[in-house]
Design an enzyme around this catalytic site. Structure first.
Site: not given
Ligand code: FPP
Length: 253
Positions: A27-28, A32, A40, A72, A75, A78, A201, A214
């Protein structure tokens, strides 16, 4: 993802007390990117580098299962531009990593409602799943279009169908049989769950499988998560006592 000589932090870990299976809620990425005034999607791209680093760190110390929450069921809500970018990133990852997965004896697994993925992504995924199906050195599990409640419902329907067909008595249903109906039927439960970005969460992730895991929450945003922090978390894990609801025999009297 090739394996290097173990770093001092990795060498300091007790190989007998490592988690067999680590699960991560990555997450994040968005925050970032926002901190850097970037789109994003740039955060997700940098997050893909952290995925490679996490696989490498696991292999360096001898962890054999890593599950990553990559997308998820929620997601899908989005903006289309972000969903499309995540799908394109996933497809690129699958295409570029196949050779490394094969060279390093890594088996890829996918859990979730895979049939909801766009056709081209599903084809790329199916290809890698098939190509790596006989690998057994390391297991990388991607949770894609995954939601734990939906997974549990799916399992419950499977059990109910067996009962309705007269093949199973309700009294005979046990945890092992239920687990066999989950997407994770051939994967051991995680020992350690890590969530990045400071959120406390579970966000509908592996609700059944995490029963005795854990938990470790870090404020680090996923694109900044690297192997030094991973090894510190493993050292913290090794300092914990896992009792599975039992009492420490020395404290029993
Ligand atoms: C959550 O950050 C991250 C995701 C919903 C997607 C995770 C995907 C990757 C790490 C990219 C690539 C993965 C693979 C397997 C190639 P967020 O967008 O919710 O961040 P925020 O909470 O800061 O908005």
């Amino acid at each position: 993802m090739s394996s290097d000589r173990p770093s001092p932090e990795a060498a300091a870990l007790d190989p007998e007390r490592l988690p067999r299976h680590v699960a991560i809620i990555m997450d994040g990425n968005g925050r970032w990117a926002k901190q850097r005034l970037l789109n994003r999607v740039k955060g997700h791209e940098k997050g893909a580098d952290s995925v490679r680093a996490a696989v490498k760190a696991c292999r360096e110390v001898g962890i054999t299962y890593l599950t990553l929450y990559a997308f998820s069921t929620e997601n899908w809500q989005r903006p289309k531009m972000e969903v499309d970018a995540l799908m394109a990133l996933l497809k690129k990852f699958l295409q570029t990593e196949t050779e490394d997965l094969l060279t390093n004896n890594i088996r890829l697994h996918a859990i979730g409602e895979i049939d909801r993925l766009p056709d081209d992504v599903r084809q790329a995924l199916d290809h890698v799943l098939t190509q790596t199906r006989n690998n057994d050195g390391f297991h990388l599990i991607l949770a894609l279009s995954y939601g734990a409640r939906s997974e549990i419902l799916h399992a419950a329907r499977g059990i109910a169908a067996e009962v309705a067909a007269g093949r199973l008595s309700p009294d005979a249903i046990d945890e092992a049989q239920f687990s066999e109906k989950l997407f994770t039927c051939d994967i051991p439960d995680p020992d350690l769950l890590i969530r990045t970005s400071g959120e406390l969460r579970l966000s509908n992730f592996l609700l059944w499988q995490l029963a005795y895991a854990e938990f470790y929450f870090t404020d680090t945003l996923w694109p900044d998560f690297g192997k030094e922090e991973f090894f510190r978390i493993l050292a913290d894990y090794q300092g914990r006592e896992r009792r599975y609801g039992r009492v420490d025999p020395e404290q029993a009297s």
